[in-house]
Scaffold this motif. Structure first.
Motif, PDB file in Angstrom:
ATOM      1  N   MET A   1       0.560  -1.122   0.165  1.00 31.31           N
ATOM      2  CA  MET A   1       0.001   0.059  -0.043  1.00 31.31           C
ATOM      3  C   MET A   1       1.412   1.221  -0.040  1.00 31.31           C
ATOM      4  SD  MET A   1      -3.042   0.865   2.296  1.00 31.31           S
ATOM      5  CE  MET A   1      -3.851  -0.144   2.300  1.00 31.31           C
ATOM      6  N   GLU A   2       0.815   1.514  -0.930  1.00 32.35           N
ATOM      7  CA  GLU A   2       1.272   3.172  -0.945  1.00 32.35           C
ATOM      8  C   GLU A   2       1.061   4.633  -0.440  1.00 32.35           C
ATOM      9  OE1 GLU A   2       3.162   4.702  -4.890  1.00 32.35           O
ATOM     10  OE2 GLU A   2       3.306   2.483  -5.490  1.00 32.35           O
ATOM     11  N   ASP A   3       2.267   5.492  -0.243  1.00 30.48           N
ATOM     12  CA  ASP A   3       1.575   6.226   0.512  1.00 30.48           C
ATOM     13  C   ASP A   3       1.009   5.953   1.956  1.00 30.48           C
ATOM     14  OD1 ASP A   3       1.792   8.938   0.984  1.00 30.48           O
ATOM     15  OD2 ASP A   3       0.179   9.374   0.305  1.00 30.48           O
ATOM     16  N   SER A   4       1.222   4.676   2.783  1.00 35.26           N
ATOM     17  CA  SER A   4       0.300   4.333   3.693  1.00 35.26           C
ATOM     18  C   SER A   4       0.739   4.868   5.174  1.00 35.26           C
ATOM     19  CB  SER A   4       0.269   3.317   4.233  1.00 35.26           C
ATOM     20  OG  SER A   4       1.214   2.978   4.293  1.00 35.26           O
ATOM     21  N   ARG A  55      -4.447   3.629   3.587  1.00 41.77           N
ATOM     22  CA  ARG A  55      -4.096   5.194   2.831  1.00 41.77           C
ATOM     23  C   ARG A  55      -4.015   6.507   3.756  1.00 41.77           C
ATOM     24  NH1 ARG A  55      -8.201   3.273  -1.696  1.00 41.77           N
ATOM     25  NH2 ARG A  55      -9.550   4.300   0.135  1.00 41.77           N
TER      26      ARG A  55
END
Length: 70
Positions: A1-4, A55
């Motif tokens: 999960m990017e930018d979490s 997120r």
């Protein structure tokens, strides 16, 4: 999960409660453990620490939902 972002850390039972709250609110999350599945299989989940990430755009909503656990 990017930018979490991290919104929860705690023991197994509280992590399960947090998961349920986030699922009921339809907030996607990632559950990670400190040591991993091998540790849990040998030592049990009582000694494990769990972390829940969401997120960045869901952070405020997730924190509001999880505030009942504090």
């Amino acid at each position: 999960m990017e930018d979490s972002v991290l919104v929860f850390s705690g023991p197994y039972i509280e992590a399960e409660l947090a998961k349920g709250l986030l699922e009921n609110s339809q907030i996607p999350f990632l559950l990670r453990s400190q040591h991993g599945a091998g540790f849990v299989l040998r030592a049990g989940n009582v000694l494990e620490e769990y972390y829940i990430y969401v997120r960045r755009e869901d952070q405020q909503q997730a924190e509001d939902v999880l505030s009942v656990l504090k």
